[in-house]
Motif scaffolding. Structure first.
Motif, PDB file in Angstrom:
ATOM      1  N   LEU B 132       0.855  -1.210   0.000  1.00 35.52           N
ATOM      2  CA  LEU B 132       0.000   0.000   0.000  1.00 35.52           C
ATOM      3  C   LEU B 132       0.877   1.241   0.000  1.00 35.52           C
ATOM      4  CD1 LEU B 132      -2.949  -0.691   2.490  1.00 35.52           C
ATOM      5  CD2 LEU B 132      -3.046  -0.423   0.005  1.00 35.52           C
ATOM      6  N   ASN B 133       2.023   1.127   0.671  1.00 38.49           N
ATOM      7  CA  ASN B 133       2.968   2.235   0.692  1.00 38.49           C
ATOM      8  C   ASN B 133       3.503   2.513  -0.718  1.00 38.49           C
ATOM      9  OD1 ASN B 133       4.197   4.058   2.638  1.00 38.49           O
ATOM     10  ND2 ASN B 133       6.143   3.158   1.961  1.00 38.49           N
ATOM     11  N   PHE B 134       3.715   1.441  -1.498  1.00 35.56           N
ATOM     12  CA  PHE B 134       4.154   1.634  -2.887  1.00 35.56           C
ATOM     13  C   PHE B 134       3.080   2.420  -3.640  1.00 35.56           C
ATOM     14  CE2 PHE B 134       6.177  -2.922  -3.058  1.00 35.56           C
ATOM     15  CZ  PHE B 134       7.005  -2.588  -2.001  1.00 35.56           C
ATOM     16  N   MET B 136       0.696   4.264  -2.518  1.00 30.75           N
ATOM     17  CA  MET B 136       0.589   5.641  -2.022  1.00 30.75           C
ATOM     18  C   MET B 136       1.698   6.508  -2.620  1.00 30.75           C
ATOM     19  SD  MET B 136      -0.928   7.818  -0.216  1.00 30.75           S
ATOM     20  CE  MET B 136      -1.839   7.447   1.255  1.00 30.75           C
ATOM     21  N   GLY B 137       2.911   5.946  -2.647  1.00 33.04           N
ATOM     22  CA  GLY B 137       4.067   6.679  -3.200  1.00 33.04           C
ATOM     23  C   GLY B 137       3.845   7.020  -4.656  1.00 33.04           C
ATOM     24  N   SER B 138       3.354   6.044  -5.420  1.00 34.73           N
ATOM     25  CA  SER B 138       3.176   6.358  -6.836  1.00 34.73           C
ATOM     26  C   SER B 138       2.024   7.319  -7.026  1.00 34.73           C
ATOM     27  CB  SER B 138       2.984   5.104  -7.684  1.00 34.73           C
ATOM     28  OG  SER B 138       2.444   4.091  -6.960  1.00 34.73           O
ATOM     29  N   ILE B 140       1.115   9.729  -5.006  1.00 27.78           N
ATOM     30  CA  ILE B 140       1.570  11.079  -4.669  1.00 27.78           C
ATOM     31  C   ILE B 140       2.429  11.652  -5.794  1.00 27.78           C
ATOM     32  CG2 ILE B 140       3.122  12.353  -3.117  1.00 27.78           C
ATOM     33  CD1 ILE B 140       1.916  10.651  -0.845  1.00 27.78           C
ATOM     34  N   GLY B 141       3.353  10.801  -6.294  1.00 27.56           N
ATOM     35  CA  GLY B 141       4.235  11.245  -7.368  1.00 27.56           C
ATOM     36  C   GLY B 141       3.458  11.584  -8.622  1.00 27.56           C
ATOM     37  N   ARG B 144       1.408  14.741  -8.298  1.00 23.92           N
ATOM     38  CA  ARG B 144       2.275  15.913  -8.382  1.00 23.92           C
ATOM     39  C   ARG B 144       2.624  16.183  -9.858  1.00 23.92           C
ATOM     40  NH1 ARG B 144       6.818  15.611  -4.162  1.00 23.92           N
ATOM     41  NH2 ARG B 144       5.636  17.014  -2.847  1.00 23.92           N
ATOM     42  N   SER B 150       5.780  17.969 -12.494  1.00 21.09           N
ATOM     43  CA  SER B 150       7.039  17.867 -11.758  1.00 21.09           C
ATOM     44  C   SER B 150       8.099  17.032 -12.461  1.00 21.09           C
ATOM     45  CB  SER B 150       6.813  17.259 -10.384  1.00 21.09           C
ATOM     46  OG  SER B 150       5.752  17.865  -9.753  1.00 21.09           O
ATOM     47  N   PHE B 151       7.700  15.961 -13.122  1.00 20.54           N
ATOM     48  CA  PHE B 151       8.711  15.045 -13.645  1.00 20.54           C
ATOM     49  C   PHE B 151       8.762  15.041 -15.171  1.00 20.54           C
ATOM     50  CE2 PHE B 151       6.948  13.168  -9.687  1.00 20.54           C
ATOM     51  CZ  PHE B 151       8.015  13.497  -8.864  1.00 20.54           C
ATOM     52  N   GLN B 157      11.281   8.543 -14.412  1.00 14.11           N
ATOM     53  CA  GLN B 157      10.689   8.554 -13.075  1.00 14.11           C
ATOM     54  C   GLN B 157       9.180   8.303 -13.137  1.00 14.11           C
ATOM     55  OE1 GLN B 157      12.062  12.162 -11.119  1.00 14.11           O
ATOM     56  NE2 GLN B 157      13.593  10.934 -10.033  1.00 14.11           N
ATOM     57  N   LEU B 161       7.184   5.295 -11.305  1.00 16.04           N
ATOM     58  CA  LEU B 161       6.016   5.503 -10.431  1.00 16.04           C
ATOM     59  C   LEU B 161       4.873   4.566 -10.831  1.00 16.04           C
ATOM     60  CD1 LEU B 161       5.998   9.411 -10.162  1.00 16.04           C
ATOM     61  CD2 LEU B 161       6.402   7.799  -8.293  1.00 16.04           C
ATOM     62  N   ALA B 164       5.756   0.992  -9.917  1.00 12.47           N
ATOM     63  CA  ALA B 164       5.645   0.743  -8.477  1.00 12.47           C
ATOM     64  C   ALA B 164       4.198   0.471  -8.083  1.00 12.47           C
ATOM     65  CB  ALA B 164       6.194   1.930  -7.690  1.00 12.47           C
TER      66      ALA B 164
END
Lengths: 120, 340
Positions: B132-134, B136-138, B140-141, B144, B150-151, B157, B161, B164
């Motif tokens: 779930l953390n993966f 969540m990380g993707s 958020i990225g 953004r 941003s990217f 990247q 994301l 992930a």
């Protein structure tokens, strides 16, 4: 020019490390390690880092073991735990004794962590 | 004194007294009465007198004896009734004890399940929070990137994301699948069971229990190990054995899982460098309710259940252990016969 704040992140899961780097590099200078030993090396290499965030469950050296060792050498730095576990007795004790500043739950909350880094 | 039995003694006594009476009374009558007619008349009276006295005597004598007997009989009857009541009461008590024991057994089986469930939920929560953390990380990225671009200078990247997120979803779904297999309610023994998958699932469920200084190494056979059986029960088997291996290690140690594909059977050998089991206890470890844990800490049913499940699969389990050195558990299952 306003220099970016520096943070060390330690997690044995490569995807977590990669995601942390991508997301937090936007606003911070991020250094990452895959285990506690690498984490300690990073601390020696970057003495100006103020905030250290570590996973809890890692092989060889647990997050709290890493923090305990790191805190001995760098008592002025702020340490945080980011874990998928519910809060345990160990973590409670670490919070009480001031070993760690705060404990974050996975899945992580970006705002909460950014706020914590910016506090220092 | 009881040299002769009562009936002999009483007969002899009767003969003696009777004889003495006849002789003595005759003699007396001869002395007192001279007239022949009167004499024979008195002798008749004497006879009546004798019969009367003995009749009275016999009556009381027999009555006394019979009373004794009747009393005894009554007492015996009462005793019998009392005994029957006692037996009935004891039987009822025993039945209730047996019923209670059965209930306790069911409760213990339940608490064994709950204990495993506790380990399981802690493990699963952690294992699911990580992917779930993966995600969540993707999220958020990517959010953004969507909002602020941003990217945009770094398409690699963005790809990472997205990747992930996929890994996070796959991993969560694998855990849920493993859970479903472990909790399967089916009682049939014809599921296709992949031993390696079962071992991996059990390790995943126990991951939260594996402390930092425990190293788990796998030495799996190159070929798939497939047997016929009950997939949920086999998960329980390896969940229990691996759980024991983990708990046997106090601070640091190694656990090795080796699987071998033999001609007619498959072999799974799980070795730990934990505290080991004493020779005396080794004989009892599969006994139901045998435990060396403190009261309330273990039900003593884990290995007993494990043993039964393996027997249901026509398999075999062997334990080798040395105190202070560690334990080796070998599990063997026959391979299904292939129809080609």
């Amino acid at each position: 020019m306003n220099e970016k704040k520096k943070v060390i992140y330690v997690d044995d899961e490569e995807i977590n490390v990669m995601l942390f780097e991508i997301n937090f590099s936007v606003n911070f200078e991020v250094y990452t390690a895959l285990n506690g030993i690498e984490g300690l090396e990073l601390l020696d290499k970057h003495p100006d880092v103020k905030v250290v965030i570590s996973d809890m469950k890692m092989p060889e050296m647990s997050g709290l073991e890493f923090v305990t060792k790191a805190k001995e050498k760098y008592p002025e730095k702020k340490f945080y735990i980011l874990t998928g576990f519910e809060i345990t007795k160990e973590i409670k004790n670490a919070l009480k004794s001031g070993l760690i500043h705060k404990y974050f739950r996975k899945p992580f909350n970006m705002l909460e962590i950014e706020k914590a880094i910016n506090e220092h | 004194m009881k040299l002769h039995r009562f009936e002999y003694r009483i007969t002899v006594l009767y003969l003696l007294i009777g004889g003495f009476w006849i002789l003595a009374s005759d003699k007396l009558l001869y002395i007192l009465i001279k007239d022949g007619n009167t004499l024979s008349q008195f002798q008749t009276y004497k006879g009546w007198f004798y019969v009367l006295i003995t009749a009275v005597f016999l009556f009381f004598f027999i009555k006394k004896h019979l009373n004794k007997r009747r009393k005894l009989e009554n007492e015996l009857k009462e005793f019998q009734v009392h005994l029957e009541k006692k037996v009935k009461r004891r039987t009822e008590e025993l039945e209730s004890v047996i019923k209670q024991q059965k209930e306790t057994q069911v409760q213990l089986l339940h608490s064994e399940k709950m204990a495993s469930l506790g380990i399981l939920t802690a493990g699963v929560a952690h294992e699911i929070n990580n992917p779930l953390n993966f995600i969540m990380g993707s999220y958020i990225g990517l959010l953004r990137h969507y909002q602020d671009n941003s990217f945009s200078d770094n398409p690699e990247q963005v790809r990472q994301l997205i990747e992930a997120m996929k890994i996070g979803i796959d991993r969560s779904s694998a855990i849920v699948q493993g859970l479903n297999q472990l909790s399967g309610e089916s009682d049939t023994y014809d599921d296709q069971c992949d031993i390696h998958e079962i071992l991996e699932n059990s390790l995943t469920m126990l991951n939260s229990q594996i402390r930092p200084h425990i190293t788990v190494s796998k030495d799996f056979s190159a070929s798939e190990l497939l047997i016929k059986g009950n997939v949920a029960h086999l998960h329980q088997v390896f969940f229990n054995i691996l759980g024991n291996a983990i708990h046997s290690i106090e601070s640091e140690g190694d656990i090795t899982i080796k699987t071998e594909d033999k001609k007619s059977h498959v072999l799974i050998v799980i070795t730990d460098t934990g505290v080991g089991i004493s020779k005396e206890n080794l004989k009892k470890i599969t006994d139901p309710f045998f435990t060396t844990k403190a009261p309330g800490k273990g039900t003593g049913l884990g290995l007993s259940i494990t043993y039964n499940i393996i027997k249901e699969h026509n398999g075999n389990i062997e334990f080798e252990s040395q105190e202070g050195k560690g334990t080796t558990v070998s599990v063997m299952f026959e391979k299904p016969v292939k129809y080609e």
